[in-house]
Design a protein around this motif. Structure first.
Motif, PDB file in Angstrom:
ATOM      1  N   ASP A 100       0.855  -1.185   0.000  1.00 36.85           N
ATOM      2  CA  ASP A 100       0.000   0.000   0.000  1.00 36.85           C
ATOM      3  C   ASP A 100       0.894   1.238   0.000  1.00 36.85           C
ATOM      4  O   ASP A 100       0.574   2.249  -0.616  1.00 36.85           O
ATOM      5  N   VAL A 101       2.016   1.125   0.705  1.00 36.43           N
ATOM      6  CA  VAL A 101       3.006   2.201   0.781  1.00 36.43           C
ATOM      7  C   VAL A 101       4.355   1.640   0.377  1.00 36.43           C
ATOM      8  O   VAL A 101       4.719   0.524   0.765  1.00 36.43           O
ATOM      9  N   ILE A 333       2.284   6.103  -2.343  1.00 35.76           N
ATOM     10  CA  ILE A 333       1.130   5.226  -2.128  1.00 35.76           C
ATOM     11  C   ILE A 333       0.767   4.531  -3.435  1.00 35.76           C
ATOM     12  O   ILE A 333       0.636   5.181  -4.479  1.00 35.76           O
ATOM     13  N   GLN A 340      -5.993   3.592   0.612  1.00 39.95           N
ATOM     14  CA  GLN A 340      -5.137   4.753   0.388  1.00 39.95           C
ATOM     15  C   GLN A 340      -5.235   5.804   1.494  1.00 39.95           C
ATOM     16  O   GLN A 340      -4.262   6.504   1.772  1.00 39.95           O
ATOM     17  N   ALA A 343      -3.118   4.435   4.179  1.00 39.04           N
ATOM     18  CA  ALA A 343      -1.737   4.518   3.695  1.00 39.04           C
ATOM     19  C   ALA A 343      -1.214   5.949   3.828  1.00 39.04           C
ATOM     20  O   ALA A 343      -0.053   6.169   4.197  1.00 39.04           O
ATOM     21  N   TRP A 344      -2.081   6.937   3.530  1.00 44.87           N
ATOM     22  CA  TRP A 344      -1.683   8.335   3.650  1.00 44.87           C
ATOM     23  C   TRP A 344      -1.328   8.693   5.095  1.00 44.87           C
ATOM     24  O   TRP A 344      -0.386   9.459   5.352  1.00 44.87           O
TER      25      TRP A 344
END
Length: 447
Positions: A100-101, A333, A340, A343-344
């Motif tokens: 995801d990251v 990302i 997301q 992830a952010w």
């Protein structure tokens, strides 16, 4: 005291060549595919990074532990020692185990990451969070994390390049301070050179572009060049900074004995990453290098005192002394991620939380990547390391811009540098035009 930084070692060794091979297949992620998740609910995200040395892995775990403490509902599955090619394959395929990251050492690939859609544009996330990247990150780091208006990556620690010098050799040569201008640097390099037979007992500086970190982009940063015009065309033949840089470097090569003599000597010297590096042994008195060299040099237990300073600048830019070349690690990302927003939260914490950035920088001894972290009293470092913090914070410091085909244009310029310094190419003006045309052709074919 900064320790050896294997991550930077690996990154520097493969960054340019990797750019040629990676991303041969376009990623198919869609930039807004997964920004609909609720980051306040219990969830698990995958974080892929490239660090692998024990102290690095420990530092990453500590960084993530701090995030999980601040966000107890978001759990992070860490996957380390991931190269860009492995990351790229996972970004294309997606799935529950895909990242995801991601974090990459190769800033040269930002143009590929952004233009292919592999990573999402982070501008909307920054705007929603009320964070201004231009006032958060040093100017060069802010620049190398975006391409064509798409900010698909964010800085996660950095590297700054400066000048290491042998203080003991300086004193013996009657030199009282590190050079600030190119003319003073050339003069000192000659004073510090001690011939022996058909070689050198001590070389003031190895100017060849094959000379470890003496690459064209590291040199040219001191001349503040413009690589591309507003239309994306190469400025190599138009910006006088390039002609000036090539000319002064070639003059230094000739004055220190000529290309063949220097290359013959270089072939007898130790490699860049071992204890027999010629700066460590005293065979070369000055060295262009990154912040990691200090720890490596001290670990080699040299028989002289090590000094650190910014690289000199052209005489007509003396007022900008203190600037340097900046690069570093990036984070982003995945467009294929369906988490997301969560992830952010991780990306935001790792890259904009001052204490988190400072702690990570302390753990793996890289340069912090936010302006606030650079001046944090919580930073721990050898006093000489501050030179690199100042270079990173200097508004005149530069980097090499992102390109749609990665670092191919840098490899092309470097190859021309080899040809010019060796005498294979003698007409600089014509050579620059030809090289610029090649760069433009390569970029056009990549679109």
């Amino acid at each position: 005291m900064p320790e050896v930084i294997p991550s930077v070692v690996r990154k520097t060794a493969f960054a340019l060549t990797a750019s040629l091979a990676l991303f041969t297949t376009a990623c198919t992620g869609q930039s807004n595919a997964g920004a609909t998740d609720d980051a306040s609910k219990d969830t698990t995200i995958n974080f892929w990074h490239a660090w692998s040395a024990p102290n690095e892995v420990k530092g990453v775990k500590s960084l993530v532990a701090g995030f999980e403490k601040a966000h107890p509902n978001i759990h992070v599955n860490i996957v380390g020692n991931m190269t860009d090619d492995k990351i790229n394959q996972a970004l294309r395929s997606g799935g529950d185990k895909a990242p995801d990251v991601i974090s990459s050492f190769t800033t040269n690939n930002v143009g590929k990451f952004c233009s292919s859609g592999a990573l999402v544009d982070l501008n909307p996330f920054f705007k929603k969070a009320g964070i201004d990247p231009e006032t958060t990150f040093p100017k060069p780091m802010n620049e190398y994390t975006q391409f064509d208006g798409n900010r698909c990556t964010v800085p996660l620690l950095g590297d700054a390049y400066g000048l290491y010098y042998n203080k003991t050799a300086f004193r013996k040569a009657g030199i009282t301070a590190p050079p600030k201008t190119w003319s003073a640097f050339a003069s000192d390099a000659k004073k510090l050179t001690i011939p022996r037979g058909d070689g050198y007992q001590q070389l003031g500086f190895m100017p060849d572009y094959h000379g470890w970190e003496s690459t064209t982009e590291h040199y040219f940063a001191q001349f503040s060049p413009t690589y591309f015009d507003r239309n994306g065309k190469s400025d190599l033949a138009r910006d006088p900074a390039f002609a000036k840089g090539f000319t002064l470097q070639k003059k230094l090569v000739d004055e220190l004995g000529g290309f063949r003599k220097l290359e013959k000597f270089r072939a007898t010297l130790g490699d860049e990453w071992g204890p027999k590096h010629p700066f460590h042994t005293g065979q070369v008195a000055m060295q262009l290098d990154g912040e990691w060299r200090l720890g490596m040099a001290e670990e080699a237990k040299p028989k002289f005192e090590i000094g650190v300073a910014p690289l000199p600048v052209p005489d007509d830019q003396a007022a900008q002394y203190g600037k340097g070349y900046i690069t570093g690690t990036i984070a982003g990302i995945a467009a294929t991620s369906h988490k997301q927003n969560a992830a952010w939260e991780l990306v935001k914490y790792m890259t904009t939380n001052t204490d988190a950035v400072v702690g990570f920088a302390n753990d793996i001894h890289n340069v912090p990547s936010t302006l606030e972290a650079l001046k944090s009293p919580k930073l721990k470092y050898d006093p000489r390391f501050k030179t690199f913090l100042d270079i990173a914070a200097n508004p005149n410091s530069t980097t090499s811009p992102a390109s749609i085909n990665g670092g191919v244009y840098l490899v092309t310029i470097q190859q021309f540098g080899y040809d010019y310094e060796s005498g294979k190419v003698t007409d600089l003006k014509a050579g620059l035009k030809k090289t610029a045309a090649q760069i433009d052709t390569d970029i056009a074919q990549a679109k």
